[in-house]
Design a protein around this motif. Structure first.
Motif, PDB file in Angstrom:
ATOM      1  N   PHE A 144       8.480  -3.719  -6.371  1.00 45.51           N
ATOM      2  CA  PHE A 144       7.215  -3.920  -5.664  1.00 45.51           C
ATOM      3  C   PHE A 144       6.071  -3.412  -6.524  1.00 45.51           C
ATOM      4  O   PHE A 144       6.273  -2.689  -7.516  1.00 45.51           O
ATOM      5  CB  PHE A 144       7.203  -3.218  -4.297  1.00 45.51           C
ATOM      6  CG  PHE A 144       7.335  -1.713  -4.349  1.00 45.51           C
ATOM      7  CD1 PHE A 144       6.222  -0.895  -4.525  1.00 45.51           C
ATOM      8  CD2 PHE A 144       8.581  -1.112  -4.196  1.00 45.51           C
ATOM      9  CE1 PHE A 144       6.348   0.487  -4.562  1.00 45.51           C
ATOM     10  CE2 PHE A 144       8.717   0.265  -4.228  1.00 45.51           C
ATOM     11  CZ  PHE A 144       7.595   1.072  -4.417  1.00 45.51           C
ATOM     12  N   VAL A 145       4.857  -3.806  -6.130  1.00 53.01           N
ATOM     13  CA  VAL A 145       3.623  -3.296  -6.717  1.00 53.01           C
ATOM     14  C   VAL A 145       2.812  -2.684  -5.586  1.00 53.01           C
ATOM     15  O   VAL A 145       2.600  -3.335  -4.554  1.00 53.01           O
ATOM     16  CB  VAL A 145       2.798  -4.416  -7.391  1.00 53.01           C
ATOM     17  CG1 VAL A 145       1.456  -3.874  -7.885  1.00 53.01           C
ATOM     18  CG2 VAL A 145       3.575  -5.059  -8.532  1.00 53.01           C
ATOM     19  N   VAL A 146       2.370  -1.439  -5.746  1.00 60.51           N
ATOM     20  CA  VAL A 146       1.490  -0.819  -4.759  1.00 60.51           C
ATOM     21  C   VAL A 146       0.126  -0.604  -5.394  1.00 60.51           C
ATOM     22  O   VAL A 146       0.024  -0.184  -6.544  1.00 60.51           O
ATOM     23  CB  VAL A 146       2.087   0.507  -4.210  1.00 60.51           C
ATOM     24  CG1 VAL A 146       2.299   1.543  -5.310  1.00 60.51           C
ATOM     25  CG2 VAL A 146       1.217   1.057  -3.090  1.00 60.51           C
ATOM     26  N   VAL A 147      -0.927  -0.936  -4.655  1.00 61.63           N
ATOM     27  CA  VAL A 147      -2.293  -0.899  -5.180  1.00 61.63           C
ATOM     28  C   VAL A 147      -3.113   0.059  -4.326  1.00 61.63           C
ATOM     29  O   VAL A 147      -3.338  -0.205  -3.140  1.00 61.63           O
ATOM     30  CB  VAL A 147      -2.938  -2.299  -5.172  1.00 61.63           C
ATOM     31  CG1 VAL A 147      -4.240  -2.291  -5.962  1.00 61.63           C
ATOM     32  CG2 VAL A 147      -1.981  -3.353  -5.721  1.00 61.63           C
ATOM     33  N   THR A 148      -3.583   1.163  -4.929  1.00 62.44           N
ATOM     34  CA  THR A 148      -4.189   2.227  -4.134  1.00 62.44           C
ATOM     35  C   THR A 148      -5.717   2.174  -4.123  1.00 62.44           C
ATOM     36  O   THR A 148      -6.396   3.129  -4.485  1.00 62.44           O
ATOM     37  CB  THR A 148      -3.704   3.615  -4.608  1.00 62.44           C
ATOM     38  OG1 THR A 148      -3.912   3.738  -6.025  1.00 62.44           O
ATOM     39  CG2 THR A 148      -2.253   3.825  -4.301  1.00 62.44           C
ATOM     40  N   VAL A 200       3.551  -7.235  -3.020  1.00 67.48           N
ATOM     41  CA  VAL A 200       2.380  -6.494  -3.473  1.00 67.48           C
ATOM     42  C   VAL A 200       1.759  -5.830  -2.250  1.00 67.48           C
ATOM     43  O   VAL A 200       1.421  -6.511  -1.278  1.00 67.48           O
ATOM     44  CB  VAL A 200       1.361  -7.419  -4.162  1.00 67.48           C
ATOM     45  CG1 VAL A 200       0.122  -6.635  -4.595  1.00 67.48           C
ATOM     46  CG2 VAL A 200       1.994  -8.117  -5.367  1.00 67.48           C
ATOM     47  N   TYR A 201       1.618  -4.508  -2.297  1.00 65.10           N
ATOM     48  CA  TYR A 201       1.162  -3.734  -1.142  1.00 65.10           C
ATOM     49  C   TYR A 201      -0.197  -3.094  -1.446  1.00 65.10           C
ATOM     50  O   TYR A 201      -0.269  -2.073  -2.122  1.00 65.10           O
ATOM     51  CB  TYR A 201       2.163  -2.640  -0.802  1.00 65.10           C
ATOM     52  CG  TYR A 201       3.579  -3.115  -0.566  1.00 65.10           C
ATOM     53  CD1 TYR A 201       3.860  -4.135   0.345  1.00 65.10           C
ATOM     54  CD2 TYR A 201       4.643  -2.529  -1.243  1.00 65.10           C
ATOM     55  CE1 TYR A 201       5.158  -4.559   0.568  1.00 65.10           C
ATOM     56  CE2 TYR A 201       5.951  -2.949  -1.021  1.00 65.10           C
ATOM     57  CZ  TYR A 201       6.205  -3.960  -0.124  1.00 65.10           C
ATOM     58  OH  TYR A 201       7.491  -4.375   0.091  1.00 65.10           O
ATOM     59  N   PRO A 202      -1.298  -3.693  -0.944  1.00 63.01           N
ATOM     60  CA  PRO A 202      -2.612  -3.095  -1.183  1.00 63.01           C
ATOM     61  C   PRO A 202      -3.070  -2.237  -0.001  1.00 63.01           C
ATOM     62  O   PRO A 202      -2.761  -2.531   1.167  1.00 63.01           O
ATOM     63  CB  PRO A 202      -3.514  -4.322  -1.321  1.00 63.01           C
ATOM     64  CG  PRO A 202      -2.876  -5.350  -0.421  1.00 63.01           C
ATOM     65  CD  PRO A 202      -1.398  -5.046  -0.375  1.00 63.01           C
ATOM     66  N   VAL A 203      -3.791  -1.159  -0.305  1.00 64.91           N
ATOM     67  CA  VAL A 203      -4.513  -0.402   0.716  1.00 64.91           C
ATOM     68  C   VAL A 203      -5.964  -0.283   0.276  1.00 64.91           C
ATOM     69  O   VAL A 203      -6.301  -0.550  -0.878  1.00 64.91           O
ATOM     70  CB  VAL A 203      -3.900   0.990   0.960  1.00 64.91           C
ATOM     71  CG1 VAL A 203      -2.528   0.853   1.594  1.00 64.91           C
ATOM     72  CG2 VAL A 203      -3.822   1.805  -0.323  1.00 64.91           C
ATOM     73  N   CYS A 248      14.663   4.422  -0.435  1.00 65.43           N
ATOM     74  CA  CYS A 248      13.306   4.946  -0.578  1.00 65.43           C
ATOM     75  C   CYS A 248      12.362   4.251   0.397  1.00 65.43           C
ATOM     76  O   CYS A 248      12.393   3.019   0.529  1.00 65.43           O
ATOM     77  CB  CYS A 248      12.807   4.745  -2.007  1.00 65.43           C
ATOM     78  SG  CYS A 248      11.112   5.308  -2.280  1.00 65.43           S
ATOM     79  N   THR A 249      11.535   5.015   1.068  1.00 66.86           N
ATOM     80  CA  THR A 249      10.500   4.469   1.947  1.00 66.86           C
ATOM     81  C   THR A 249       9.135   4.733   1.330  1.00 66.86           C
ATOM     82  O   THR A 249       8.806   5.869   0.988  1.00 66.86           O
ATOM     83  CB  THR A 249      10.556   5.100   3.344  1.00 66.86           C
ATOM     84  OG1 THR A 249      11.781   4.745   3.969  1.00 66.86           O
ATOM     85  CG2 THR A 249       9.403   4.601   4.218  1.00 66.86           C
ATOM     86  N   LEU A 250       8.355   3.674   1.181  1.00 68.29           N
ATOM     87  CA  LEU A 250       6.973   3.756   0.732  1.00 68.29           C
ATOM     88  C   LEU A 250       6.067   3.669   1.949  1.00 68.29           C
ATOM     89  O   LEU A 250       6.173   2.722   2.737  1.00 68.29           O
ATOM     90  CB  LEU A 250       6.653   2.622  -0.234  1.00 68.29           C
ATOM     91  CG  LEU A 250       5.166   2.433  -0.576  1.00 68.29           C
ATOM     92  CD1 LEU A 250       4.658   3.560  -1.465  1.00 68.29           C
ATOM     93  CD2 LEU A 250       4.924   1.071  -1.228  1.00 68.29           C
ATOM     94  N   ILE A 251       5.186   4.638   2.105  1.00 69.01           N
ATOM     95  CA  ILE A 251       4.193   4.613   3.181  1.00 69.01           C
ATOM     96  C   ILE A 251       2.822   4.555   2.518  1.00 69.01           C
ATOM     97  O   ILE A 251       2.429   5.473   1.793  1.00 69.01           O
ATOM     98  CB  ILE A 251       4.300   5.846   4.092  1.00 69.01           C
ATOM     99  CG1 ILE A 251       5.718   5.952   4.656  1.00 69.01           C
ATOM    100  CG2 ILE A 251       3.281   5.755   5.224  1.00 69.01           C
ATOM    101  CD1 ILE A 251       5.993   7.241   5.396  1.00 69.01           C
ATOM    102  N   ALA A 252       2.112   3.447   2.722  1.00 66.45           N
ATOM    103  CA  ALA A 252       0.815   3.221   2.082  1.00 66.45           C
ATOM    104  C   ALA A 252      -0.281   3.297   3.147  1.00 66.45           C
ATOM    105  O   ALA A 252      -0.197   2.634   4.182  1.00 66.45           O
ATOM    106  CB  ALA A 252       0.794   1.869   1.375  1.00 66.45           C
ATOM    107  N   ILE A 253      -1.276   4.119   2.884  1.00 68.25           N
ATOM    108  CA  ILE A 253      -2.293   4.473   3.876  1.00 68.25           C
ATOM    109  C   ILE A 253      -3.682   4.125   3.362  1.00 68.25           C
ATOM    110  O   ILE A 253      -4.048   4.488   2.239  1.00 68.25           O
ATOM    111  CB  ILE A 253      -2.242   5.998   4.154  1.00 68.25           C
ATOM    112  CG1 ILE A 253      -0.864   6.437   4.669  1.00 68.25           C
ATOM    113  CG2 ILE A 253      -3.353   6.415   5.108  1.00 68.25           C
ATOM    114  CD1 ILE A 253      -0.575   6.041   6.085  1.00 68.25           C
ATOM    115  N   SER A 254      -4.475   3.433   4.184  1.00 69.68           N
ATOM    116  CA  SER A 254      -5.906   3.289   3.909  1.00 69.68           C
ATOM    117  C   SER A 254      -6.584   4.547   4.462  1.00 69.68           C
ATOM    118  O   SER A 254      -6.991   4.601   5.624  1.00 69.68           O
ATOM    119  CB  SER A 254      -6.461   2.028   4.571  1.00 69.68           C
ATOM    120  OG  SER A 254      -5.951   0.873   3.955  1.00 69.68           O
ATOM    121  N   ASP A 255      -6.692   5.561   3.625  1.00 74.07           N
ATOM    122  CA  ASP A 255      -7.023   6.892   4.119  1.00 74.07           C
ATOM    123  C   ASP A 255      -8.503   7.165   4.268  1.00 74.07           C
ATOM    124  O   ASP A 255      -8.896   8.050   5.007  1.00 74.07           O
ATOM    125  CB  ASP A 255      -6.435   7.950   3.170  1.00 74.07           C
ATOM    126  CG  ASP A 255      -7.060   7.913   1.781  1.00 74.07           C
ATOM    127  OD1 ASP A 255      -7.010   6.857   1.164  1.00 74.07           O
ATOM    128  OD2 ASP A 255      -7.586   8.948   1.334  1.00 74.07           O
TER     129      ASP A 255
END
Length: 271
Positions: free
Chosen positions: A67-71, A97-100, A128-135
């Motif tokens: 995966f790709v995560v975009v912070t 692709v996981y954007p926040v 593995c668990t990925l938790i992506a947050i718009s913080d």
């Protein structure tokens, strides 16, 4: 005579080497941050962000991450046209692709969700668990606290109940950052602070979170939070000004609690 066939043979061979070099159980993933796209070409970054993102997207068939995560800070001016441009460039990515959202991504939540589907997410990849947050974005309204803290705690609890063993958190602001007059003049904008930081640190300690992936600073700023036993990894920016250094991304591997990573420049081989 075209050199493209030779180039692609080299890239395919490189991909095979990368796969053979990794243990069979390793989770390979990519972290991007601060693409700062401008669909109009206006602003500090001009078209540099989308040019670099296209070079990165062309590398994905060889890298083959899970995966790709975009912070965050996907759009420099927080506009829907630039978000749609991001989606168009990444539409053929061979992985999720996981954007926040970041502080530059400021329109209403409904607009963000119409483009990306969600401003928070939790996904499993192996154990593995990925938790992506718009913080912290304006689009979430007052950094949507304590709502995102409640979401984070609930997702960690549910993942542990499912038998997940490894946890990653991704958000725009780093857990820890350097102290300087520039950052101190805007408390909380360089890093999480106060109640937010305490709660996240406590959750990291309770669930033994491996790392918190972030951006926002543009230069790399990695640190270790001894209170939570978690790595705070503020990665490099992909989008840079036309006169700035090349944008970078990070390639990670995670296996049985061992996290490794390297920086790479889009379009530059070998990684």
């Amino acid at each position: 005579m075209s050199s493209r066939p030779a180039q692609w043979r080299f890239l395919l061979a490189l991909g095979a080497i990368l796969l053979l070099a990794l243990p069979a159980q390793a989770l390979l993933f990519v972290h991007l941050s601060d693409t700062h796209l401008s669909a109009s070409g206006a602003g500090t970054f001009g078209t540099r962000g989308q040019e670099t993102l296209r070079e990165f997207a062309a590398m994905l068939p060889v890298l083959k991450p899970a995966f790709v995560v975009v912070t965050g800070d996907i759009a420099d001016a927080g506009d829907e046209a630039s978000w749609q441009l991001f989606r168009a460039i990444m539409k053929d990515a061979p992985c999720p692709v996981y954007p926040v959202a970041g502080n530059h991504d400021w329109p209403p939540v409904a607009t963000w969700q119409s483009v990306f589907g969600s401003h928070h997410l939790a996904v499993d990849h192996g154990d593995c668990t990925l938790i992506a947050i718009s913080d912290n974005s304006g689009c979430a309204g007052e950094r949507n606290w304590p709502e995102w803290g409640d979401y984070l705690e609930e997702q960690l609890k549910q993942a542990q109940a499912r038998g997940q063993k490894q946890f990653l958190i991704a958000m725009h602001h780093p857990l820890l950052a350097m102290s300087s007059p520039g950052f101190d003049s805007m408390p909380g904008w360089a890093a999480l602070g106060g109640e937010q930081a305490r709660r996240v640190i406590n959750l990291c300690a309770q669930y033994r979170v491996k790392a918190l992936l972030a951006g926002h600073l543009h230069p790399i700023y990695d640190s270790y939070c001894s209170a939570g036993g978690v790595l705070s990894l503020a990665g490099p920016a992909l989008g840079t000004s036309p006169t700035g250094p090349p944008g970078q991304f990070r390639l990670f591997s995670l296996e049985e609690g061992a996290l490794g990573w390297t920086e790479a420049v889009p379009g530059k081989w070998p990684v």
